[in-house]
Design an enzyme around this catalytic site. Sequence first.
Site, PDB file in Angstrom:
ATOM      1  N   ASP A   1       1.048  -1.176  -0.178  1.00 27.24           N
ATOM      2  CA  ASP A   1       0.184  -0.081   0.479  1.00 27.24           C
ATOM      3  C   ASP A   1       1.049   1.528   0.101  1.00 27.24           C
ATOM      4  O   ASP A   1       2.166   1.093   0.638  1.00 27.24           O
ATOM      5  CB  ASP A   1      -0.821   0.592   1.302  1.00 27.24           C
ATOM      6  CG  ASP A   1      -1.971  -0.891   1.068  1.00 27.24           C
ATOM      7  OD1 ASP A   1      -1.744  -2.340   0.520  1.00 27.24           O
ATOM      8  OD2 ASP A   1      -2.870  -0.837   1.940  1.00 27.24           O
TER       9      ASP A   1
ATOM     10  N   LYS B   1      -6.796   3.122  -3.158  1.00 23.23           N
ATOM     11  CA  LYS B   1      -8.388   3.250  -1.605  1.00 23.23           C
ATOM     12  C   LYS B   1      -7.926   5.080  -1.020  1.00 23.23           C
ATOM     13  O   LYS B   1      -7.157   5.546  -1.566  1.00 23.23           O
ATOM     14  CB  LYS B   1      -6.798   2.652  -0.880  1.00 23.23           C
ATOM     15  CG  LYS B   1      -7.025   2.635   0.884  1.00 23.23           C
ATOM     16  CD  LYS B   1      -5.007   2.103   1.323  1.00 23.23           C
ATOM     17  CE  LYS B   1      -5.032   2.121   2.216  1.00 23.23           C
ATOM     18  NZ  LYS B   1      -4.040   1.358   3.745  1.00 23.23           N
TER      19      LYS B   1
ATOM     20  N   LYS C   1     -10.637  -0.002  -2.210  1.00 19.78           N
ATOM     21  CA  LYS C   1     -10.905   0.565  -0.089  1.00 19.78           C
ATOM     22  C   LYS C   1     -10.605   1.496   0.207  1.00 19.78           C
ATOM     23  O   LYS C   1     -10.003   2.155   0.657  1.00 19.78           O
ATOM     24  CB  LYS C   1      -8.840  -0.579  -0.449  1.00 19.78           C
ATOM     25  CG  LYS C   1      -8.752  -0.877   1.142  1.00 19.78           C
ATOM     26  CD  LYS C   1      -7.183  -1.555   1.131  1.00 19.78           C
ATOM     27  CE  LYS C   1      -6.952  -1.510   3.263  1.00 19.78           C
ATOM     28  NZ  LYS C   1      -5.223  -1.455   3.172  1.00 19.78           N
TER      29      LYS C   1
END
Length: 298
Positions: free
Chosen positions: A144, A207, A243
């Site tokens: 990430d 995300k 996400k």
Amino acid sequence: MEEVKMSKYEEALSKYNTNISDEEVASAVKKIIEEKVRENDNILTKKFLMGSVELTSLHTQDSEDSILAFTEKVNKFDEEYPDIPHVATICVYPCFAKVVSQSLEVEGVEIACVSGSFPSSQALIEVKVAETALAIKDGATEIDIVMPVGKFLSGDYEGTADDINELKETCGGHDMKVILETGLLKTASNIKKASIIAMYAGADYIKTSTGKLSPAATPEAAYVMCQAIKEYYEQTGIMIGFKPAGGINSVMDALIYYTIVKEVLGEKWLTNKYFRLGTSRLANMLLSEIKGEEIKFF
């Protein structure tokens, strides 16, 4: 007069409608919440959500001992609750990738590391690349990263994309999530542009937030990002995961994000491959609602 040539990312943006109003987005989200969330408020959906949780520990006080105990809880959960899906992912800092990879016993749980100078993304690209490569070497199966928000807000879309792309190359075959930090982007238009740039630059997931700044995830940001994912899929045939993370404080919050994904992207995205929830507190709440009693397992 010489014609100014568009960069490939400006060219990509020109294929999408990024001139969207915050009011229209807020209205669409309100309608989804009022009309659709209730039908998803059931045990089956909550079990699905449990299997989409990225169980996260990103604390200054984390240690090898605390992360080992954290991982052991995931191992024990699989034994104690065989009728409930285990979490999708354990998410930690890169320095703990080895601890998790050596102690995790449950098949199908990914090891995600936040990398690239999380949460600010303010580091030399060489440092970000080194950190990402080391996380993968130590056992991370997903990475990430945070989009370089400063570059994006100053209009340097090419520089933004180059950073993302270089880190994706470092990840190789491992999935990479790009955190947009939507609370800093302010407008629906910016969120849409950032989503598109991130996807074209190599994101496997987009995300919402790091969870370190406020506001973090919002239903409105989620709606815009899911619209961008849908349009990108229509243009390219490539499915990108989504996400939401940060500020997911209740089961109802999770149900709202689930419903937005279902309504905008459809059933195809409702797997724990394409829909994840970044949170540290949601797992116990979901478990309590599924079992009908307060449980503090994690």
